[in-house]
Design an enzyme around this catalytic site. Structure first.
Site, short mmCIF file in Angstrom:
data_model
loop_
_atom_site.label_atom_id
_atom_site.label_comp_id
_atom_site.label_asym_id
_atom_site.label_seq_id
_atom_site.Cartn_x
_atom_site.Cartn_y
_atom_site.Cartn_z
N LEU A 204 40.94 -1.28 79.21
CA LEU A 204 41.57 -0.05 79.69
C LEU A 204 42.81 0.24 78.85
O LEU A 204 43.64 -0.67 78.67
CB LEU A 204 41.99 -0.17 81.16
CG LEU A 204 40.89 -0.19 82.23
CD1 LEU A 204 41.52 -0.46 83.59
CD2 LEU A 204 40.14 1.13 82.25
N HIS A 205 42.94 1.47 78.36
CA HIS A 205 44.17 1.83 77.66
C HIS A 205 44.49 3.31 77.71
O HIS A 205 45.59 3.72 77.36
CB HIS A 205 44.11 1.37 76.19
CG HIS A 205 43.23 2.23 75.34
ND1 HIS A 205 41.86 2.09 75.32
CD2 HIS A 205 43.52 3.25 74.48
CE1 HIS A 205 41.35 2.98 74.48
NE2 HIS A 205 42.32 3.70 73.96
N ARG A 206 43.54 4.16 78.15
CA ARG A 206 43.80 5.60 78.16
C ARG A 206 44.94 5.93 79.12
O ARG A 206 45.01 5.42 80.23
CB ARG A 206 42.55 6.36 78.61
CG ARG A 206 41.36 6.21 77.69
CD ARG A 206 41.49 7.03 76.45
NE ARG A 206 40.37 6.82 75.54
CZ ARG A 206 40.27 7.37 74.34
NH1 ARG A 206 41.22 8.18 73.92
NH2 ARG A 206 39.24 7.13 73.57
N ARG A 239 49.84 -1.37 76.63
CA ARG A 239 50.13 -0.26 77.54
C ARG A 239 49.80 -0.64 78.97
O ARG A 239 50.51 -0.30 79.91
CB ARG A 239 49.33 0.97 77.12
CG ARG A 239 49.40 2.11 78.11
CD ARG A 239 48.50 3.25 77.69
NE ARG A 239 49.01 3.94 76.52
CZ ARG A 239 49.95 4.88 76.59
NH1 ARG A 239 50.47 5.22 77.75
NH2 ARG A 239 50.37 5.48 75.50
#
Length: 388
Positions: A204-206, A239
């Site tokens: 996950l990074h969006r 992030r």
């Protein structure tokens, strides 16, 4: 031979630029590699140079972190004198990150030939900064190297001249196929107590998924339920790491530090399924034959959906759990798109060098009125360029 400048700034860029660099140098082109510095920590940058055997960059802009606008401005300001100093015959940008946009805009203003690798991909989700980047970079590029037929269709539909559009295949696949055997030799599974086929991989990074506490919490709830069916491991993007403590880490989800390219490729190849919001991972799992659940409502890689290897599930826990359950009972068949064969970079190098060798390089001015300002293509910098 001509001088070609290649620009990379993030982990996905490095994987896309390596085969293009190799193909150009094999053809005796003078290649200048520029690292824009968008990913600047070791885990997201230098380790990929080592894993990929990518030589040190000729120039490093060192622009660092900041908002999208701040990064864009810094990269443009740092890139402009480098471009003026080297004065290449062409600049090649890849993907859809901030560095791609910034360096494309500077190149467009310079009048130097600009080529975009991975052109034509569209999610049609304007809340994603990457979608804005894709559309703008394509609009200011001379050569549009498309990875798949849907990307070609998008470009034709937006009014680009057929001579600009070239279907070449997927350079990410070039890198994957070149490194898969080395990745399978990695001991990343043993180091983390994992067994092939007995875990799911999560990334996950969006911003839409990790910056919103409610969205991240919803995803963690869904992942916790999936982990009851199959243990999950998650490589934690910088992030995301800052936000996970606040949302809570569900039982059955094992956190791993950011992985290098070979380790991450090994994790993908040996996973039972992958849950991700990454565009590149959607493509890699398709080639590897590993079922993928995309934790977004849209994708710029619809060909992976058409192949049946990827399913859009968004953030709805019931959709995620239901899709994961179906995959565990009935895995989808393995299929791979045409031209995802490991030779995309060779096609790109041949087309680019042929273009630069032409005595007159035309830029069409008779495009339909589909440009950003409604009057046609906004990037018609010249009717023709004489050989440099």
């Amino acid at each position: 031979m001509p001088t070609v400048m290649l620009v990379a700034g993030t982990r996905p860029n490095f994987m896309k630029i390596k085969p293009v660099l190799d193909a150009l140098e094999k053809r005796a082109a003078h290649v200048v590699l520029v690292h824009a510095g968008q990913h600047y920590d070791h885990a997201m940058s230098e380790v990929f140079f080592a894993d990929l055997g990518l030589r040190a960059p000729d120039r490093h802009l060192g622009t660092g972190s900041g908002t999208v606008v701040q990064q864009t401005a810094r990269i443009m300001t740092a890139f402009e004198p480098v471009l003026a100093d080297i004065a290449p015959d062409a600049v090649v940008v890849v993907g859809d990150v901030t560095a791609t946009l910034a360096c494309a805009l500077v190149t467009a203003h310079s009048g130097i030939t600009l080529a975009h690798v991975e052109a034509g991909l569209r999610s049609r989700d304007w809340d994603m900064p990457e979608e804005i980047n894709r559309v703008v970079v394509d609009r200011v590029s001379d050569l549009l190297f498309a990875p798949s037929p849907d990307a070609v269709d998008n470009l034709h539909g937006e009014g680009y001249h057929p001579h600009q559009i070239r279907l070449v295949g997927n350079v990410m696949v070039d890198t994957l196929l070149a490194n898969l055997s080395r990745a399978r030799e990695s001991n990343v599974l043993a180091r983390n107590g994992l067994k092939a086929g007995e875990f799911g991989l999560v990334t996950l990074h969006r911003p839409s998924n990790v910056d919103d506490p409610v969205a991240l919490g919803t995803l963690m709830t869904a992942l916790g339920e999936v982990a009851r069916l199959l243990p999950l491991v998650m490589t934690v993007h910088p992030r995301t790491a800052k936000r996970l403590d606040a949302s809570g880490i569900p039982t059955g989800l094992q956190l791993l530090p950011p992985a290098g390219y070979l380790d991450f490729l090994s994790l993908q190849a040996e996973a039972r399924m992958v849950l991700t919001d990454s565009g590149g991972v959607q493509e890699e799992t398709t080639v590897l034959g590993v079922p993928c659940l995309t934790l977004r409502e849209s994708t710029e890689r619809p060909i992976t959906i058409a192949q049946g290897t990827n399913t859009l599930v968004g953030r709805d826990p019931q959709r995620i759990i239901g899709a994961a359950t179906r995959i565990l009972h009935t895995p989808p068949p393995r299929r791979c798109p045409a031209l995802w064969d490991g030779r995309a970079a060779e096609r790109i190098a041949d087309i680019l060098l042929d273009h630069l060798a032409a005595p007159v390089r035309n830029r069409p001015t008779d495009l339909p009125a589909s440009g950003l300002d409604g009057t046609g293509h906004p990037a018609n910098r010249a009717v023709a360029r004489q050989r440099r």
